[in-house]
Design a protein around this motif. Structure first.
Motif, PDB file in Angstrom:
ATOM      1  N   LYS A 115       7.894  77.810  33.035  1.00  0.00           N
ATOM      2  CA  LYS A 115       7.063  78.089  31.869  1.00  0.00           C
ATOM      3  C   LYS A 115       7.961  78.635  30.770  1.00  0.00           C
ATOM      4  O   LYS A 115       8.779  79.535  31.011  1.00  0.00           O
TER       5      LYS A 115
ATOM      6  N   THR B 123       8.052  80.787  27.591  1.00  0.00           N
ATOM      7  CA  THR B 123       7.141  81.804  27.077  1.00  0.00           C
ATOM      8  C   THR B 123       6.973  81.751  25.563  1.00  0.00           C
ATOM      9  O   THR B 123       5.935  82.168  25.040  1.00  0.00           O
TER      10      THR B 123
ATOM     11  N   GLU C 154       4.694  74.309  29.918  1.00  0.00           N
ATOM     12  CA  GLU C 154       4.869  74.492  31.356  1.00  0.00           C
ATOM     13  C   GLU C 154       5.070  73.123  31.992  1.00  0.00           C
ATOM     14  O   GLU C 154       4.363  72.154  31.660  1.00  0.00           O
TER      15      GLU C 154
ATOM     16  N   GLU D 248       9.976  81.777  34.524  1.00  0.00           N
ATOM     17  CA  GLU D 248       9.520  81.897  33.139  1.00  0.00           C
ATOM     18  C   GLU D 248      10.742  82.207  32.281  1.00  0.00           C
ATOM     19  O   GLU D 248      11.503  83.142  32.581  1.00  0.00           O
TER      20      GLU D 248
ATOM     21  N   GLU E 132      12.589  82.541  28.267  1.00  0.00           N
ATOM     22  CA  GLU E 132      12.339  82.860  26.868  1.00  0.00           C
ATOM     23  C   GLU E 132      12.850  81.709  25.999  1.00  0.00           C
ATOM     24  O   GLU E 132      13.946  81.736  25.469  1.00  0.00           O
TER      25      GLU E 132
END
Length: 337
Positions: free
Chosen positions: A255, A257, A262, A334, A336
């Motif tokens: 994912k 963020t 995703e 996840e 950035e």
């Protein structure tokens, strides 16, 4: 950040005589000279006459060549002189097209697209340094040596190569620092005895090494057994373990963020490829885990680090990863991005 804001910042920086790191901008080749029988030095300047971005020892530039290839080369000039950049390029007989093009086609007055400086070979302050350079691995060492000399640190250089004629900057280094530089060409001294060159293990010293993979692996083996942790710092030209890049490539979910995207990364693909297909804006270059362009912050999950840049401590911290080659140990990551 919008393109308009970026341009405004760049305009202010130019007026103030400073620059943000370049992002694919044209620089002119002001000078070109041979510094060994197989190494050419290239000096870049801003065609508009403005100063270039500040940098620290260990930094490199990324050149986009007219033939479409993208290559990274260590800066070997003085960080305090930001009116120009200098890199030195070995004409590698196994060249994949980059070094051969620079040697055969690039001339004074040509313009190349340049990004950086970027730094994956950070030079940390220490009271004592041992620099080990093999071949073209001398290039990032030169600014480090000059910084160590200016700050009064204890240092020495072990410079390895095929022959004196092949070793760029060997004469100037030996004449400038006659008691601190040990030039050891193979045709005069034979294959180097690395444990003898390093000497007895000791505290408060940093060993900086750059060169062919065989030398770096040997140094890792020697230092990891008996020297204090975090003594050795390396810069590689090729992946540390090329086979590891293709092993245990199980699928996982990612994912992003910042964009909210995703997707699943299947066993035969990497994060960069799948993220681009999903619509993410990804910055990358080498796709081998050696340049650091794609370094990305980890928000959640555990990375399977396969790059040749991060130290063991940095990998264990699990804060950043190179998404061109590294994968996931957890079922989900996840990032950035």
């Amino acid at each position: 950040m919008s393109a308009n804001v970026n341009e405004a910042i760049a305009t202010i920086s130019r007026k103030q005589g400073a620059r943000a790191p370049l992002d694919g901008e044209p620089l002119t080749i002001r000078a070109r000279r041979d510094v060994s029988d197989s190494v050419v030095e290239i000096e870049f300047v801003n065609p508009d006459g403005f100063s270039l971005s500040a940098w620290k020892p260990g930094a490199h530039l990324e050149l986009t060549l007219p033939n479409g290839l993208v290559r990274q080369y260590s800066l070997c000039s003085d960080p305090d002189e930001i009116g120009s950049y200098r890199v030195a390029v070995l004409k590698d007989p196994r060249s994949r097209g980059g070094s051969a093009f620079i040697h055969d086609e690039v001339r004074e007055g040509d313009v190349l697209m340049v990004s950086g400086p970027r730094n994956n070979f950070e030079f940390v302050e220490a009271p004592d340094y041992h620099f080990v350079a093999a071949g073209i691995g001398i290039t990032p060492m030169i600014p480090m040596i000059e910084h160590a000399e200016r700050t009064g640190a204890t240092w020495k250089l072990s410079y390895l190569g095929r022959s004196r004629a092949s070793m760029a900057y060997s004469d100037s280094l030996a004449s400038r620092y006659p008691n601190k530089v040990d030039i050891r060409p193979d045709d005069e001294f034979g294959f180097p005895n690395l444990p003898a060159l390093l000497g007895e293990p000791r505290d408060n010293v940093k060993i900086y090494a750059c060169g062919p993979e065989g030398v770096l692996k040997a140094l890792e083996g020697i230092v990891s057994d008996v020297w204090p942790a975090d003594t050795l710092r390396l810069e590689r030209f090729a992946p540390n373990d090329a086979e590891a890049l293709t092993k245990n490539r199980t699928s996982f979910t990612v994912k992003l963020t910042l964009s909210g995207l995703e997707f699943e990364v299947p066993e035969g693909r990497n994060i960069v490829e799948v993220a681009e297909e999903a619509g993410a804006s990804v910055i990358y270059s080498c796709m081998e885990g050696t340049c650091g362009t794609c370094e990305t912050r980890i928000v959640c999950g555990e990375a399977d680090h396969r790059d040749s840049i991060l130290t063991d401590d940095e990998k264990n911290a699990n804060e950043m990863m190179m998404i061109c080659v590294s994968r996931a140990k957890s079922a989900r990551l996840e990032l950035e991005l």
